[in-house]
Design a protein around this motif. Structure first.
Motif, PDB file in Angstrom:
ATOM      1  N   LYS A 159      -3.546   0.982  -3.202  1.00  0.00           N
ATOM      2  CA  LYS A 159      -2.900  -0.314  -3.354  1.00  0.00           C
ATOM      3  C   LYS A 159      -1.811  -0.239  -4.427  1.00  0.00           C
ATOM      4  O   LYS A 159      -1.962   0.414  -5.446  1.00  0.00           O
ATOM      5  CB  LYS A 159      -3.930  -1.379  -3.738  1.00  0.00           C
ATOM      6  N   LYS A 195       0.328   5.450   1.230  1.00  0.00           N
ATOM      7  CA  LYS A 195      -0.548   6.267   2.068  1.00  0.00           C
ATOM      8  C   LYS A 195      -0.209   7.747   1.904  1.00  0.00           C
ATOM      9  O   LYS A 195       0.958   8.110   1.729  1.00  0.00           O
ATOM     10  CB  LYS A 195      -0.434   5.871   3.547  1.00  0.00           C
ATOM     11  N   THR A 233      -5.438   5.770   1.441  1.00  0.00           N
ATOM     12  CA  THR A 233      -4.614   4.578   1.267  1.00  0.00           C
ATOM     13  C   THR A 233      -4.872   3.998  -0.114  1.00  0.00           C
ATOM     14  O   THR A 233      -6.021   3.831  -0.524  1.00  0.00           O
ATOM     15  CB  THR A 233      -4.931   3.508   2.333  1.00  0.00           C
ATOM     16  N   THR A 236       0.838  -1.202   0.000  1.00  0.00           N
ATOM     17  CA  THR A 236       0.000   0.000   0.000  1.00  0.00           C
ATOM     18  C   THR A 236       0.873   1.251   0.000  1.00  0.00           C
ATOM     19  O   THR A 236       2.034   1.220   0.416  1.00  0.00           O
ATOM     20  CB  THR A 236      -0.930   0.078   1.236  1.00  0.00           C
TER      21      THR A 236
END
Length: 279
Positions: A160, A139, A158, A137
């Motif tokens: 992926k 952020k 967030t 991930t």
């Protein structure tokens, strides 16, 4: 600076050897835009803060098992590092009003990943940060907080990303787009919804070693082999259009409406110019 015979000045650079202080290989070097200090980080857990003459002002133990990446913020106030642990630690390098070094004080930490952090990046005003981790991930954080009152940064988004080392993340100066490099490819995301907007695969013959946006958020630059690649930040232009359209609907002042409309038009014209050249 040296003065020439015609009265003009020229800059003459001379090599200066700093004393050997690190016990492990140096992995990152940063110079504060304020010109007040230099940061060096080694692959163990050490970060050193130097003055420009080679005197060590402070030594930081990051307590992260190892340092994977370290950097000085664009504003020149902060030094940050990431490594084996699932967080990013940020310190403030403090000087007195007269310019004398005072201390390095813990500012805040970015906590939320579940595995080690590969890399991080500041926005131009250091009010936003982006991180990318082994937990697949990335952020986006709001770091415009009163950390001296123990206020923690806010997690904004967030996204992926299936990445592995070597990996770098770059947040555009205006924080509207971010880019992640993995091996020889680059992925670009918007920071409003976290969607992947561009993908540039195998753009270098070797692993990408660094990634950065220009100060105006117009271009993205990467380096890896013996080449530097420059990309248009189309995700950033599209973000400007979307953001300004939302603000335009809320605007009541005519001059504000005109200014927002002009920003939309400029961004759309830039996109049209970029795509017309690529055809």
């Amino acid at each position: 600076m040296t003065k020439k015979e015609d009265g003009t000045f020229a800059y003459v650079g001379g090599p200066e050897d700093f004393p050997k202080q690190h016990k492990a290989p140096v992995i990152n070097i940063g110079v504060a835009d304020t010109g007040k200090f230099i940061m060096t980080a080694s692959s163990d857990t050490t970060i050193l803060i130097w003055d420009l003459k080679g005197e060590v002002l402070a030594s930081i133990n990051t307590n992260q098992m190892n340092n994977a990446f370290a950097a000085v913020s664009p504003c020149g106030r902060f030094v940050a590092s990431c490594g084996f642990t699932p967080d990013v630690k940020v310190w403030e390098v403090c000087f007195s009003k007269s310019g004398d070094f005072r201390e390095v004080a813990r500012a805040f930490e970015l906590k939320g990943h579940t595995a080690g952090v590969y890399s991080f990046s500041f926005s131009n005003d250091s009010r936003r940060m982006a991180t990318v981790s082994k937990d697949s991930t990335w952020k986006l954080w709001d770091t415009d907080v009163e950390y001296k009152k123990q206020q923690d940064p806010y997690l904004l988004l967030t996204g992926k990303c299936d990445v592995a080392e070597p990996c770098r993340i770059a947040l555009s100066p205006d924080a509207r787009a971010l880019a992640i490099s993995c091996s020889t490819s680059i992925f670009v995301y918007n920071t409003r919804e976290g969607k992947e907007e561009e993908r540039f695969e195998n753009v270098h013959g070797e692993h990408i070693t660094d990634l950065a946006f220009d100060v105006n958020s117009r271009f993205l630059v990467s380096c890896g082999d013996r080449a530097i690649r420059v990309f248009h930040n189309t995700a950033g232009y599209r973000a400007v259009v979307e953001e300004m359209k939302v603000l335009l609907k809320k605007a009541t002042n005519e001059s504000t409406k005109q200014r927002l409309q002009q920003q939309i038009t400029d961004a759309q014209n830039s996109l049209e110019s970029i795509y017309s050249k690529s055809k």
